[in-house]
Design a protein around this motif. Structure first.
Motif, PDB file in Angstrom:
ATOM      1  N   ALA A  55     110.057 150.134 -70.304  1.00 23.68           N
ATOM      2  CA  ALA A  55     111.376 149.660 -70.726  1.00 23.68           C
ATOM      3  C   ALA A  55     111.869 148.640 -69.709  1.00 23.68           C
ATOM      4  O   ALA A  55     111.393 148.597 -68.564  1.00 23.68           O
ATOM      5  N   PRO A  56     112.845 147.798 -70.096  1.00 23.20           N
ATOM      6  CA  PRO A  56     113.386 146.812 -69.151  1.00 23.20           C
ATOM      7  C   PRO A  56     114.131 147.486 -68.000  1.00 23.20           C
ATOM      8  O   PRO A  56     114.654 148.590 -68.137  1.00 23.20           O
ATOM      9  N   GLY A  77     111.093 143.565 -63.593  1.00 19.64           N
ATOM     10  CA  GLY A  77     110.008 144.513 -63.684  1.00 19.64           C
ATOM     11  C   GLY A  77     110.078 145.318 -64.967  1.00 19.64           C
ATOM     12  O   GLY A  77     110.849 145.020 -65.882  1.00 19.64           O
ATOM     13  N   ALA A  78     109.263 146.365 -65.039  1.00 20.11           N
ATOM     14  CA  ALA A  78     109.227 147.251 -66.201  1.00 20.11           C
ATOM     15  C   ALA A  78     109.155 148.686 -65.704  1.00 20.11           C
ATOM     16  O   ALA A  78     108.252 149.036 -64.936  1.00 20.11           O
ATOM     17  N   GLN A 137     101.016 138.885 -58.899  1.00 16.85           N
ATOM     18  CA  GLN A 137     101.850 138.016 -59.720  1.00 16.85           C
ATOM     19  C   GLN A 137     103.034 138.817 -60.261  1.00 16.85           C
ATOM     20  O   GLN A 137     102.841 139.816 -60.957  1.00 16.85           O
ATOM     21  N   THR A 138     104.242 138.371 -59.940  1.00 15.81           N
ATOM     22  CA  THR A 138     105.445 139.092 -60.341  1.00 15.81           C
ATOM     23  C   THR A 138     105.567 139.145 -61.860  1.00 15.81           C
ATOM     24  O   THR A 138     105.302 138.172 -62.561  1.00 15.81           O
ATOM     25  N   VAL A 139     105.972 140.324 -62.361  1.00 17.66           N
ATOM     26  CA  VAL A 139     106.284 140.483 -63.780  1.00 17.66           C
ATOM     27  C   VAL A 139     107.766 140.822 -63.881  1.00 17.66           C
ATOM     28  O   VAL A 139     108.237 141.789 -63.284  1.00 17.66           O
ATOM     29  N   ALA A 140     108.515 140.027 -64.617  1.00 13.60           N
ATOM     30  CA  ALA A 140     109.961 140.189 -64.668  1.00 13.60           C
ATOM     31  C   ALA A 140     110.419 141.066 -65.819  1.00 13.60           C
ATOM     32  O   ALA A 140     111.507 141.646 -65.762  1.00 13.60           O
ATOM     33  N   THR A 141     109.616 141.171 -66.863  1.00  8.16           N
ATOM     34  CA  THR A 141     110.021 141.901 -68.062  1.00  8.16           C
ATOM     35  C   THR A 141     108.850 142.714 -68.595  1.00  8.16           C
ATOM     36  O   THR A 141     107.682 142.446 -68.262  1.00  8.16           O
TER      37      THR A 141
END
Length: 503
Positions: A306-307, A323-324, A352-356
């Protein structure tokens, strides 16, 4: 004539006198007025090229590569009463299928069979385009889905039989192959990363079965998410796209494919200027995999996510709401075997950054099954790196549904003062059940409802009201402004952050 001009001349002389007096007054003031006038920046100006503009050159080059795709589907039964009605293959999609609210599969209205039953065939039509001179062509999955025979109709009317090489439901793409002794005109992929909102786009396709039709418009938006799945990243265009355009290409002015039509948004079913296209950058990898393997090989982590909201970030101590958050690692999955837990916030994959959650899903899906990736999670106030060997997403049963369990309301409820919640221990001893909630509370605003099971607070498992309060006190002592509640409803987990000491 001279008398008519005199008043105007007088007005001009009077104005000149006023201006002269104003200038003199400014001079006497030592130039103070000039110094107080505001200074404005120059307005926007674009040096537009002067040219006679048209799309005929593009269209004449690309049209031989664009085809109509006719799909024949076996229909089990039909009435023999002489009515020329056929079932619509689109009716067979599940009610919650994301493409039901958009378009295609232009079949007839479903007939109500009666009398003697006879075998019949339904015919649907879409569009496609050649990507190689040896007969490989691209269309949509929902165009060919359920088809038993595929016919490709060229812009000059010639017809060829085609075979289905492979499909990918997640991106709504399909690959067909025509076998012929001669070579076909084909088109090249374009770089959609260079496409800007406002750029021209030319759509070629087979709307309503009319055959080769050209429409033009602009790219209206990028990165559209229409709820079709985790790989949503559509181009939105305003070129006239209608039923039958599915699978057809969208060209830039160099004759390169930058998108593939897949859906429209329309209350009426016709064009209203909002169409969605699969970007070429997404399609290329999928089509190549279909060509080589007949299917798409995607990595699989095995978590429900989830967000990360601002409240959740505050509750777990993250500086940014990126993130998630893992709501549940599925049983016996690569994630659970590697040690990823509920409440972990995944912030990066291989550095590598994950924002969602969508970025995470696409990042994992881009890796091949069997690849070991380094997953960065935020747990207990610090970052932790966990290596995970990815599974194969194609091995999952996509039709499996999550069951919903509704147990009886437990007895002996007690109030969780200050939060607007009434809770009681769950019957299985795992968590406390919300039996009542103040509709004016923050908990209600955040979506908490009776029947939710509070499984943990700030990562600490709870079995009764006392343990909930202890977890809240620990959060306050650590300087947190919010507490993270892990909730379970049936087999689904989610997280809600509530401000401390507020209802």
């Amino acid at each position: 004539m001279q008398q008519k001009n005199r008043p105007r001349i007088k007005r001009n002389r009077l104005l000149a006198g006023v201006v002269a007096a104003g200038v003199a007054g400014t001079a006497l003031a030592g130039g103070m007025l000039a110094n107080t006038l505001p200074v404005f920046a120059d307005p926007v100006h674009v040096d537009a090229p002067q040219q006679s503009f048209g799309f005929a050159d593009v269209v004449s080059k690309v049209s031989p590569a664009v085809v109509s795709v006719r799909v024949t589907e076996d229909v089990k039964t039909a009435a023999d009463d002489g009515e020329d009605q056929m079932q619509n293959p689109f009716d067979n999609l599940p009610k919650d299928h994301p493409l039901r609210r958009f378009f295609d599969m232009p079949g007839m209205q479903g007939a109500k069979p009666h009398g003697r039953q006879l075998p019949r065939h339904a015919i649907a039509q879409g569009s496609g385009f050649f990507i190689s001179d040896d007969g490989y062509l691209v269309t949509n999955n929902h165009v060919v889905d359920g088809g038993s025979k595929f016919t490709v109709v060229m812009d000059d009317g010639k017809e060829y039989d085609a075979k289905l090489v492979g499909t990918d439901k997640r991106t709504d793409l399909a690959l067909l192959k025509v076998n012929a002794t001669h070579k076909f005109t084909y088109v090249a992929w374009g770089d959609d990363s260079k496409v800007r909102v406002g750029d021209w786009v030319v759509a070629v396709g087979n709307p309503f079965g009319l055959g080769g039709t050209v429409t033009a418009g602009i790219v209206s938006a990028r990165g559209r998410d229409i709820g079709a799945g985790p790989y949503d990243d559509f181009l939105q265009i305003d070129a006239a796209v209608n039923r039958g355009n599915s699978g057809g290409p969208d060209f830039n002015l160099e004759g390169q494919v930058i998108g593939i039509n897949t859906a429209i948004f329309s209350p009426s079913g016709g064009n209203v200027g909002i169409a969605f296209a699969i970007p070429a950058s997404v399609a290329q990898g999928v089509i190549q995999s279909l060509k080589e393997h007949g299917s798409v090989q995607r990595g699989w982590l095995g978590v429900q996510i989830a967000p990360v909201t601002d409240d959740i970030a505050e509750a777990v101590g993250l500086a940014e709401s990126k993130g998630a958050i893992v709501t549940l690692p599925d049983n016996e999955t690569p994630a659970s075997k590697a040690g990823i837990k509920t409440g972990d916030v995944i912030t990066a994959v291989d550095g590598q950054t994950v924002a969602t959650p969508r970025e995470l899903a696409r990042s994992i899906g881009d890796d091949r099954p069997g690849t070991t990736v380094n997953i960065t999670v935020w747990r207990d106030g610090q970052a932790k790196n966990i290596p995970v060997k990815l599974g194969n997403l194609a091995s999952l049963d996509e039709s499996a549904s999550v069951s919903s369990k509704n147990g009886a309301v437990p007895t002996n409820p007690s109030s969780l003062s200050g939060y607007g919640l009434t809770v009681t221990p769950s019957e299985d001893g795992n968590g406390v059940v919300v039996t009542d909630i103040d509709p004016d509370s923050t908990a209600a605003e955040k979506g908490m409802q009776p029947g939710d099971v509070i499984v943990a607070v700030n990562g600490k498992a709870v079995t009764d009201q006392k343990e909930v309060r202890e977890a809240l006190r620990d959060a306050a002592k650590s300087g947190r402004k919010a507490a993270l509640f892990q909730l379970r409803q049936g087999d689904q987990n989610r997280f809600v952050a509530l401000p401390l000491n507020k209802g």
